[in-house]
Design an enzyme around this catalytic site. Structure first.
Site, PDB file in Angstrom:
ATOM      1  CB  THR A 164      11.882  -6.933   6.446  1.00 36.24           C
ATOM      2  OG1 THR A 164      13.161  -7.161   6.983  1.00 36.24           O
ATOM      3  CG2 THR A 164      10.891  -7.454   7.493  1.00 36.24           C
TER       4      THR A 164
ATOM      5  NE  ARG B 223      18.897  -7.570  12.165  1.00 43.95           N
ATOM      6  CZ  ARG B 223      18.059  -7.018  12.931  1.00 43.95           C
ATOM      7  NH1 ARG B 223      17.250  -7.739  13.919  1.00 43.95           N
ATOM      8  NH2 ARG B 223      17.817  -5.637  12.973  1.00 43.95           N
TER       9      ARG B 223
ATOM     10  CG  HIS C 222      -1.911  -1.260   1.225  1.00 47.96           C
ATOM     11  ND1 HIS C 222      -3.004  -1.225   0.490  1.00 47.96           N
ATOM     12  CD2 HIS C 222      -1.876  -2.267   1.712  1.00 47.96           C
ATOM     13  CE1 HIS C 222      -3.506  -2.321   0.634  1.00 47.96           C
ATOM     14  NE2 HIS C 222      -2.753  -3.179   1.544  1.00 47.96           N
TER      15      HIS C 222
END
Length: 183
Positions: free
Chosen positions: A165, A180, A115
């Site tokens: 991410t 990570r 978005h």
């Protein structure tokens, strides 16, 4: 020439998901998902036939165990012998490509839907999508979440419950939120 909202969606541009053509695709996928998820007691070869009806590409021996949820299906590409366990969610407003031999644990969520950061654009219903690519022979642990635009390399491992991410290099092992490298 004006492009349709669906063409904009498929190109990764801002689009309005309330568009009638897009809504019709969502309804058609909903009907297909009902049939697919009602086939929980079917054999894997029967699941494969059903997947071929809706998904963009389904390699030999690829399996998604019901229940399964997606937006459209036609943006999902599965390589040969991909295995996806129960309760996977794939928001496929953009392409999701999963490479040969990759295994995905239960309750994994793969999001291409994004978005705009501008609240005015969100208020008028604009959205966009960024593709997700998962390489060959990767392992995605149960409950992992893969965010829009992420690429996971060949032979990579994503630990259970991780939130991915950013891109994961080939052969890397990542865990945590955000995920990570843990060597």
């Amino acid at each position: 020439m004006t492009r349709s909202q669906k063409e904009k969606m498929l190109a990764g541009e801002m689009y309005n998901a309330a568009d009638p053509e897009i809504q019709a695709d969502l309804l058609a996928t909903g009907a297909w998902l009902k049939r697919y998820n009602d086939a929980l007691d079917a054999r894997p070869d029967q699941w494969h036939v059903l997947l071929c009806e809706r998904l963009g590409e389904v390699g030999l021996g690829a399996v998604i165990r019901p229940p399964f949820y997606c937006d459209y299906g036609f943006n999902i590409r599965l390589g040969a012998h991909v295995y996806v366990n129960f309760n996977c969610v794939i928001l496929d407003v953009a392409e999701v490509a999963i490479g040969e031999g990759t295994a995905i644990g239960p309750a994994v969520q793969i999001y291409t839907a994004d978005h705009p950061h501008d609240p005015e654009q969100r208020q008028v219903g604009l959205q966009l999508g960024r593709p997700v690519r998962i390489g060959r022979h990767a392992w995605i642990g149960g409950g992992a979440i893969i965010l829009p635009g992420v690429t996971i390399g060949d032979h990579a491992v994503v630990g259970a419950g991780s939130v991915v991410t950013r891109d994961v290099p080939a052969g890397a092992k990542v865990v945590g939120s955000p995920a990570r490298d843990r060597g």
